[in-house]
Structure formats: structure tokens, C-alpha cells
Write a protein that holds these residues in place. Structure first.
Motif, PDB file in Angstrom:
ATOM      1  N   ARG A 102       7.738 -33.460  -0.623  1.00 29.24           N
ATOM      2  CA  ARG A 102       6.475 -34.572  -0.101  1.00 29.24           C
ATOM      3  C   ARG A 102       5.435 -33.730   0.958  1.00 29.24           C
ATOM      4  NH1 ARG A 102       9.477 -38.402   2.837  1.00 29.24           N
ATOM      5  NH2 ARG A 102       9.035 -37.772   4.150  1.00 29.24           N
ATOM      6  N   ASN A 103       5.503 -32.995   1.769  1.00 30.50           N
ATOM      7  CA  ASN A 103       4.828 -31.830   2.758  1.00 30.50           C
ATOM      8  C   ASN A 103       4.315 -30.840   1.967  1.00 30.50           C
ATOM      9  OD1 ASN A 103       5.846 -33.215   4.481  1.00 30.50           O
ATOM     10  ND2 ASN A 103       8.020 -31.875   5.570  1.00 30.50           N
ATOM     11  N   LEU A 106       1.348 -33.447   0.630  1.00 37.04           N
ATOM     12  CA  LEU A 106      -0.042 -33.770   1.164  1.00 37.04           C
ATOM     13  C   LEU A 106      -0.166 -32.160   1.605  1.00 37.04           C
ATOM     14  CD1 LEU A 106       2.564 -35.423   3.920  1.00 37.04           C
ATOM     15  CD2 LEU A 106       0.577 -36.629   2.680  1.00 37.04           C
ATOM     16  N   GLY A 109      -3.325 -31.535  -0.641  1.00 34.05           N
ATOM     17  CA  GLY A 109      -3.913 -32.593  -1.204  1.00 34.05           C
ATOM     18  C   GLY A 109      -3.824 -33.864  -1.207  1.00 34.05           C
ATOM     19  N   PRO A 111      -2.025 -37.370  -1.339  1.00 30.83           N
ATOM     20  CA  PRO A 111      -1.144 -38.659  -0.708  1.00 30.83           C
ATOM     21  C   PRO A 111       0.107 -38.688  -1.055  1.00 30.83           C
ATOM     22  CG  PRO A 111      -3.102 -39.493  -1.855  1.00 30.83           C
ATOM     23  CD  PRO A 111      -3.353 -37.790  -2.225  1.00 30.83           C
ATOM     24  N   THR A 112       0.652 -38.888  -0.376  1.00 31.99           N
ATOM     25  CA  THR A 112       1.972 -40.057  -0.431  1.00 31.99           C
ATOM     26  C   THR A 112       2.462 -41.009  -0.272  1.00 31.99           C
ATOM     27  OG1 THR A 112       3.366 -38.792   0.792  1.00 31.99           O
ATOM     28  CG2 THR A 112       2.518 -37.708  -0.599  1.00 31.99           C
ATOM     29  N   ALA A 113       1.434 -41.604   0.657  1.00 31.03           N
ATOM     30  CA  ALA A 113       2.226 -42.975   1.267  1.00 31.03           C
ATOM     31  C   ALA A 113       1.537 -44.307  -0.154  1.00 31.03           C
ATOM     32  CB  ALA A 113       1.135 -43.363   2.559  1.00 31.03           C
ATOM     33  N   TYR A 123      -4.947 -35.281  -9.968  1.00 35.97           N
ATOM     34  CA  TYR A 123      -4.375 -34.562  -9.980  1.00 35.97           C
ATOM     35  C   TYR A 123      -3.762 -33.233 -10.086  1.00 35.97           C
ATOM     36  CZ  TYR A 123      -4.330 -38.345  -6.095  1.00 35.97           C
ATOM     37  OH  TYR A 123      -5.483 -39.393  -5.599  1.00 35.97           O
TER      38      TYR A 123
END
Length: 141
Positions: A102-103, A106, A109, A111-113, A123
Motif C-alpha cells: 500500500r505504501n 501511494l 501516486g 490512491p489506495t483508499a 495507472y
């Protein structure tokens, strides 16, 4: 004057040239693409094997078969002439459980939310370097 050994040598060449050509040409041909059998074609198979959904076309060497294993375990069976050569297991982990990945998303660039189509062209260029990092571990058994 034609001698017996000339006839013998000629017949040996006549037989061996096509056999040799077939062997040499088969070394340069691409592997056969084998379509994955559907769940309906697999006897006693359960719909739970994830490989049935994601396998699609699988390239395999000549005389090898690649198909989802029977049952609902996430195994892909590789066999040749009816003998199992091995299996490949796939594990799927939710993104929420993988802090490191996940990091990395991020940092790239992405988003993971929210729900994102990671296959969209927007992407693709960002996602490929993240997937190619050596922090993703493969477990070979």
C-alpha cells in the motif's frame, strides 16, 4: 556402376532426412497454447478454484497440460502424459492487510483508499514499477 552399399546409403538418407528435419524444426517452433478447460468440463470440480477465473490461455510445452486442479483449493495442476509434474498455488491478500505494498502504491501516486481500476491506462505506467519491486515475495516449494 551402382553397388549395393550405394542403395543402402541412399535408403538410409531417404529415411533419416525427414526425421532429422522434423526434429530440428520442432526445436524452433513456439510452444503450443492450450486453452484452459472450463469448470463444466472438469469432473468433480468445485466453482471455488480461482484459477478457473483467471487462467485464460496458458502456454505449455508439447505434451504438457495446464489446468485448475479439482476442488476449491487455489491450485493450478501441471501434468504430462497423465502424470502430475507439480502445482502452482495462488494466494490473494486484501490490500488493507499489506502495508508495504500500500505504501509503494501511494509513493507511485496511486490512491489506495477508494475503488480504482488498476487496469486502466491511467495507472498502468505507475503500477508496473510497483509490481516489479523485489519486495513482492514468491514462495517456491
Amino acid at each position: 556402376m551402382l553397388r549395393l552399399y550405394h542403395l543402402l546409403l541412399g535408403s538410409i538418407l531417404l529415411v533419416s532426412i525427414p526425421v532429422g528435419a522434423k526434429f530440428v524444426l520442432s526445436q524452433f517452433s513456439p510452444p503450443k497454447v492450450i486453452k484452459s478447460p472450463t469448470a463444466a468440463k472438469l469432473p468433480n470440480s468445485n466453482q471455488g478454484n480461482i484459477w478457473q477465473k483467471i487462467l485464460g490461455n496458458a502456454a505449455a510445452p508439447t505434451n504438457w497440460q495446464v489446468a485448475p486442479c479439482e476442488g476449491n483449493t487455489p491450485l493450478l495442476c501441471v501434468s504430462s502424459k497423465g502424470k502430475r509434474l507439480g502445482t502452482v498455488e495462488i494466494n490473494i491478500y486484501p490490500l488493507a492487510n499489506n502495508e508495504d505494498f500500500r505504501n509503494r502504491l501511494l509513493a507511485a501516486g496511486i490512491p489506495t483508499a477508494s475503488l480504482i481500476d488498476y487496469q486502466s491506462s491511467k495507472y498502468q505506467t505507475q503500477l508496473l514499477p510497483v509490481l516489479n519491486t523485489n519486495s513482492l515475495k514468491l514462495d517456491y516449494r
